[in-house]
Design an enzyme around this catalytic site. Structure first.
Site, PDB file in Angstrom:
ATOM      1  N   ASP A  98       0.235  -0.234   0.295  1.00 27.35           N
ATOM      2  CA  ASP A  98      -1.027   0.486   0.158  1.00 27.35           C
ATOM      3  C   ASP A  98      -1.077   1.188  -1.205  1.00 27.35           C
ATOM      4  O   ASP A  98      -0.089   1.783  -1.652  1.00 27.35           O
ATOM      5  CB  ASP A  98      -1.182   1.509   1.291  1.00 27.35           C
ATOM      6  CG  ASP A  98      -2.619   1.971   1.452  1.00 27.35           C
ATOM      7  OD1 ASP A  98      -3.248   1.620   2.459  1.00 27.35           O
ATOM      8  OD2 ASP A  98      -3.122   2.681   0.542  1.00 27.35           O
ATOM      9  N   ILE A  99      -2.233   1.133  -1.849  1.00 26.19           N
ATOM     10  CA  ILE A  99      -2.388   1.712  -3.190  1.00 26.19           C
ATOM     11  C   ILE A  99      -2.357   3.246  -3.152  1.00 26.19           C
ATOM     12  O   ILE A  99      -2.091   3.890  -4.166  1.00 26.19           O
ATOM     13  CB  ILE A  99      -3.705   1.191  -3.828  1.00 26.19           C
ATOM     14  CG1 ILE A  99      -3.663   1.258  -5.337  1.00 26.19           C
ATOM     15  CG2 ILE A  99      -4.927   1.917  -3.266  1.00 26.19           C
ATOM     16  CD1 ILE A  99      -4.773   0.473  -6.028  1.00 26.19           C
ATOM     17  N   ASN A 154      -7.619   0.934  12.016  1.00 22.87           N
ATOM     18  CA  ASN A 154      -8.806   1.786  12.087  1.00 22.87           C
ATOM     19  C   ASN A 154     -10.046   0.917  12.261  1.00 22.87           C
ATOM     20  O   ASN A 154     -10.151  -0.151  11.649  1.00 22.87           O
ATOM     21  CB  ASN A 154      -8.931   2.611  10.797  1.00 22.87           C
ATOM     22  CG  ASN A 154      -7.778   3.577  10.618  1.00 22.87           C
ATOM     23  OD1 ASN A 154      -7.294   4.159  11.578  1.00 22.87           O
ATOM     24  ND2 ASN A 154      -7.331   3.735   9.376  1.00 22.87           N
ATOM     25  N   GLY A 194     -12.205   6.108  10.204  1.00 20.61           N
ATOM     26  CA  GLY A 194     -11.897   6.117   8.780  1.00 20.61           C
ATOM     27  C   GLY A 194     -11.728   4.751   8.156  1.00 20.61           C
ATOM     28  O   GLY A 194     -11.119   4.633   7.084  1.00 20.61           O
ATOM     29  N   GLN A 195     -12.265   3.714   8.791  1.00 20.09           N
ATOM     30  CA  GLN A 195     -12.152   2.383   8.185  1.00 20.09           C
ATOM     31  C   GLN A 195     -12.975   2.333   6.899  1.00 20.09           C
ATOM     32  O   GLN A 195     -14.161   2.682   6.898  1.00 20.09           O
ATOM     33  CB  GLN A 195     -12.640   1.286   9.144  1.00 20.09           C
ATOM     34  CG  GLN A 195     -12.391  -0.119   8.586  1.00 20.09           C
ATOM     35  CD  GLN A 195     -12.789  -1.243   9.543  1.00 20.09           C
ATOM     36  OE1 GLN A 195     -13.354  -0.993  10.608  1.00 20.09           O
ATOM     37  NE2 GLN A 195     -12.503  -2.472   9.153  1.00 20.09           N
ATOM     38  N   HIS A 213      -6.912  -4.990   9.034  1.00 22.16           N
ATOM     39  CA  HIS A 213      -5.558  -4.812   8.519  1.00 22.16           C
ATOM     40  C   HIS A 213      -4.817  -3.852   9.421  1.00 22.16           C
ATOM     41  O   HIS A 213      -5.397  -2.892   9.926  1.00 22.16           O
ATOM     42  CB  HIS A 213      -5.582  -4.258   7.080  1.00 22.16           C
ATOM     43  CG  HIS A 213      -6.515  -3.120   6.884  1.00 22.16           C
ATOM     44  ND1 HIS A 213      -7.879  -3.294   6.739  1.00 22.16           N
ATOM     45  CD2 HIS A 213      -6.312  -1.783   6.828  1.00 22.16           C
ATOM     46  CE1 HIS A 213      -8.455  -2.118   6.594  1.00 22.16           C
ATOM     47  NE2 HIS A 213      -7.525  -1.171   6.661  1.00 22.16           N
ATOM     48  N   LEU A 214      -3.545  -4.117   9.586  1.00 19.37           N
ATOM     49  CA  LEU A 214      -2.667  -3.173  10.266  1.00 19.37           C
ATOM     50  C   LEU A 214      -2.030  -2.309   9.208  1.00 19.37           C
ATOM     51  O   LEU A 214      -1.497  -2.830   8.215  1.00 19.37           O
ATOM     52  CB  LEU A 214      -1.543  -3.917  10.996  1.00 19.37           C
ATOM     53  CG  LEU A 214      -1.769  -4.437  12.397  1.00 19.37           C
ATOM     54  CD1 LEU A 214      -0.467  -5.049  12.904  1.00 19.37           C
ATOM     55  CD2 LEU A 214      -2.248  -3.331  13.322  1.00 19.37           C
ATOM     56  N   HIS A 215      -2.071  -0.998   9.411  1.00 19.65           N
ATOM     57  CA  HIS A 215      -1.295  -0.083   8.590  1.00 19.65           C
ATOM     58  C   HIS A 215       0.087   0.041   9.226  1.00 19.65           C
ATOM     59  O   HIS A 215       0.194   0.391  10.410  1.00 19.65           O
ATOM     60  CB  HIS A 215      -1.908   1.321   8.587  1.00 19.65           C
ATOM     61  CG  HIS A 215      -3.239   1.435   7.932  1.00 19.65           C
ATOM     62  ND1 HIS A 215      -3.391   1.933   6.650  1.00 19.65           N
ATOM     63  CD2 HIS A 215      -4.489   1.144   8.372  1.00 19.65           C
ATOM     64  CE1 HIS A 215      -4.687   1.955   6.342  1.00 19.65           C
ATOM     65  NE2 HIS A 215      -5.366   1.480   7.366  1.00 19.65           N
TER      66      HIS A 215
HETATM   67  P1  5GP Z   1      -8.804   1.706   6.090  1.00 18.42           P
HETATM   68  O1  5GP Z   1      -9.297   3.049   5.610  1.00 18.42           O
HETATM   69  O2  5GP Z   1      -9.899   0.663   5.997  1.00 18.42           O
HETATM   70  O3  5GP Z   1      -8.144   1.727   7.444  1.00 18.42           O
HETATM   71  O4  5GP Z   1      -7.642   1.300   5.105  1.00 18.42           O
HETATM   72  C1  5GP Z   1      -7.879   0.766   3.839  1.00 18.42           C
HETATM   73  C2  5GP Z   1      -6.621   0.992   3.041  1.00 18.42           C
HETATM   74  O5  5GP Z   1      -6.649   0.122   1.947  1.00 18.42           O
HETATM   75  C3  5GP Z   1      -6.466   2.408   2.497  1.00 18.42           C
HETATM   76  O6  5GP Z   1      -5.253   2.970   2.969  1.00 18.42           O
HETATM   77  C4  5GP Z   1      -6.485   2.217   0.988  1.00 18.42           C
HETATM   78  O7  5GP Z   1      -5.594   3.081   0.312  1.00 18.42           O
HETATM   79  C5  5GP Z   1      -6.093   0.768   0.830  1.00 18.42           C
HETATM   80  N1  5GP Z   1      -6.657   0.094  -0.331  1.00 18.42           N
HETATM   81  C6  5GP Z   1      -7.953   0.115  -0.724  1.00 18.42           C
HETATM   82  N2  5GP Z   1      -8.115  -0.643  -1.826  1.00 18.42           N
HETATM   83  C7  5GP Z   1      -6.896  -1.136  -2.125  1.00 18.42           C
HETATM   84  C8  5GP Z   1      -6.432  -1.990  -3.182  1.00 18.42           C
HETATM   85  O8  5GP Z   1      -7.161  -2.441  -4.052  1.00 18.42           O
HETATM   86  N3  5GP Z   1      -5.101  -2.283  -3.179  1.00 18.42           N
HETATM   87  C9  5GP Z   1      -4.247  -1.806  -2.222  1.00 18.42           C
HETATM   88  N4  5GP Z   1      -2.962  -2.164  -2.334  1.00 18.42           N
HETATM   89  N5  5GP Z   1      -4.658  -1.007  -1.218  1.00 18.42           N
HETATM   90  C10 5GP Z   1      -5.965  -0.675  -1.176  1.00 18.42           C
END
Ligand code: 5GP
Ligand code: ZN
Length: 114
Positions: free
Chosen positions: A30-31, A87, A93-94, A100-102
């Site tokens: 994750d970034i 999420n 918070g999606q 995607h699975l965190h």
């Molecule tokens: P969500 O909030 O949809 O459950 O999770 C999205 C996740 O994707 C966040 O934790 C966010 O930091 C990560 N993310 C968003 N854009 C990028 C990207 O360009 N590269 C990477 N490696 N992670 C990303």
């Protein structure tokens, strides 16, 4: 899907720190990590949310969990514990609408999550 960031990462059109890939899925760091270990496990198939998972995707979803467990073992966090979280929509918070699975671990997690 052409304007989806995770489709672009899966296609290697934008860079990511990829730690697993196979025919069905990819995993990358994750970034903006929220824990010492924070990896995203992503199917190559563009599925917007958990609400869009179809009957024919069931094995794929199981595959994502198995990748998460393997990465947790490889990172040495399996025994202490970790979370695999998906999420869905705004209240959860999606922010990226490609499922995607965190994988979160490397520290004690709070419950209930905020
Ligand atoms: P969500 O909030 O949809 O459950 O999770 C999205 C996740 O994707 C966040 O934790 C966010 O930091 C990560 N993310 C968003 N854009 C990028 C990207 O360009 N590269 C990477 N490696 N992670 C990303
Ligand atoms: Zn996508």
């Amino acid at each position: 899907m052409t304007d989806c960031i995770f489709c672009k990462i899966a296609a290697k059109n934008i860079p990511a720190k990829i730690i697993h890939e196979d025919d069905l899925a990819i995993a990358f760091e994750d970034i903006n990590p929220q824990a010492p270990a924070h990896t995203l496990i992503v199917p190559r198939k563009h599925i917007p949310t958990a609400l869009d998972i179809e009957h024919t995707d069931q094995a794929l979803i199981g595959h994502l969990f198995r990748i998460g467990a393997k990465i947790a073992r490889d990172k040495g966090i399996a025994g202490k514990g970790f979370r695999l979280v998906m999420n869905t929509n705004a209240d959860a918070g999606q922010t990226v609408f490609h499922i995607h699975l965190h994988l979160l671990g490397g520290r004690a997690m709070h419950w209930p999550p905020g």
